[in-house]
Design an enzyme around this catalytic site. Structure first.
Site, short mmCIF file in Angstrom:
data_model
loop_
_atom_site.label_atom_id
_atom_site.label_comp_id
_atom_site.label_asym_id
_atom_site.label_seq_id
_atom_site.Cartn_x
_atom_site.Cartn_y
_atom_site.Cartn_z
CB CYS A 1 71.60 -16.92 25.10
SG CYS A 1 71.47 -17.73 26.71
N GLY B 1 76.84 -31.20 20.08
CA GLY B 1 76.61 -30.50 21.34
C GLY B 1 76.38 -31.44 22.50
O1 RRO Z 1 74.42 -20.30 29.00
C1 RRO Z 1 73.33 -20.76 28.65
O2 RRO Z 1 72.40 -20.97 29.44
C2 RRO Z 1 73.03 -21.05 27.24
C3 RRO Z 1 73.42 -20.27 26.17
BR1 RRO Z 1 74.52 -18.78 26.35
C4 RRO Z 1 72.96 -20.59 24.87
O3 RRO Z 1 73.23 -19.93 23.86
N1 RRO Z 1 72.17 -21.68 24.72
C5 RRO Z 1 71.80 -22.44 25.78
O4 RRO Z 1 71.07 -23.41 25.59
N2 RRO Z 1 72.25 -22.12 27.03
#
Ligand code: RRO
Length: 286
Positions: free
Chosen positions: A131, A265
């Site tokens: 993340c 996505g």
């Molecule tokens: O929650 C987020 O901001 C987030 C996560 Br966990 C992730 O793995 N990838 C992303 O682009 N945003």
């Protein structure tokens, strides 16, 4: 076009990317019609953490040419809230459930994996070591040694498949994928979002509340394709490819690059039925 993903039989190769489709909200909006024609052959949950999190301050989104920057920051109910409130609803989906988890220490990752290992509703666990939007300072998935050590600790806790979500924010993800395989992972998934920023034209200050975020959508598709090719050539375990998939052709490209399954996505935000459409386009092209 059925698929065997680490021993999990799937009706077709199209999954959702973690955090890009809220199945509980969609069920509320579309009712049981969602279950009759569920867009994905397996459902990957939004990433959960051991304790509840509020997420990043707004604004959290910025649209770019052919893409989107998000800085959501992992808002979630925490492990106990997920088990009590979300898991019973997600277990009603007509497809296998993959739960995505993230923690800031090996012990906390072990707590998550141990708890999910005990639940029959969970088919597999995805370890989000990539993340871009948390302030922990350590992105485990940027280090082969950290990734191998994490897997070595988690592998004995469950026989369920462990999927490692790789970051694209490294010169090449192949050594991280190899480390995940050596640690006992059953699959890797890639790509997560690319670190990115946006400026508020009115003020010249960063637009996003957390100042930076992660880029996804068609803008990253060619990068994803290259990284999936490199990783698939380097490992024997399954590869779940994603990054800017909006049509069957894009999914076919990732499968040709060596992916076993493909996740959709950003396109889910534009078209909640994208998974069904892309699976059918892929089927027609085959
Ligand atoms: O929650 C987020 O901001 C987030 C996560 Br966990 C992730 O793995 N990838 C992303 O682009 N945003």
């Amino acid at each position: 076009m059925t698929v065997d993903l680490c021993g999990i039989p799937l009706r077709h190769p199209i999954l959702n990317g973690s955090g890009t489709f809220d199945a509980i909200a969609a069920r509320r909006a579309f009712g049981d019609a969602l279950l009759d024609e569920f867009p994905f052959s397996a459902f990957v949950s939004k990433t959960i953490t051991p304790e509840p999190r509020a997420g990043n301050p707004p604004p959290r989104l910025w649209e770019t040419p052919a893409g989107m920057i998000n800085s959501i920051g992992l808002p979630n109910k925490g492990l106990d809230g997920f088990l009590a409130r979300d898991l019973p609803e997600l277990a009603e989906l007509p497809v296998p459930l993959i739960v995505s988890v993230m923690a800031t220490s090996r012990e906390q990752f072990a707590r998550l994996v141990g708890a999910l290992a005990a639940r029959d509703e969970v088919a597999a666990v995805e370890l989000n070591v990539s993340c871009p939007n948390v302030e922990s300072g350590l992105v485990v998935g940027e280090s082969p040694e950290e990734t191998r050590a994490l897997l070595a600790e988690l592998r004995p806790l469950t026989e369920k498949p462990l999927i490692v979500k790789l970051t694209p924010n490294v010169p090449t993800p192949a050594p991280i994928a190899v480390a995940a395989q050596e640690g006992g992972a059953d699959a890797v998934s890639l790509i997560n979002t690319l670190r990115a920023a946006a400026i508020d034209p009115a003020t010249g200050a960063p637009w996003l509340g957390a100042e930076r975020g992660g880029l996804s959508g068609p803008a990253v598709r060619a990068i994803a394709l290259n990284q999936v090719r490199e990783v698939a050539a380097a490992v024997e375990i399954a590869v779940i490819g994603m990054g800017g998939v909006a049509r069957g052709r894009h999914a076919a490209d990732l499968l040709a690059a060596g992916a076993t399954a493909v996740a959709v996505g950003t396109e889910n935000f534009r078209d909640p039925a994208a998974g069904t459409r892309i699976a059918s386009e892929l089927d027609k092209a085959a």
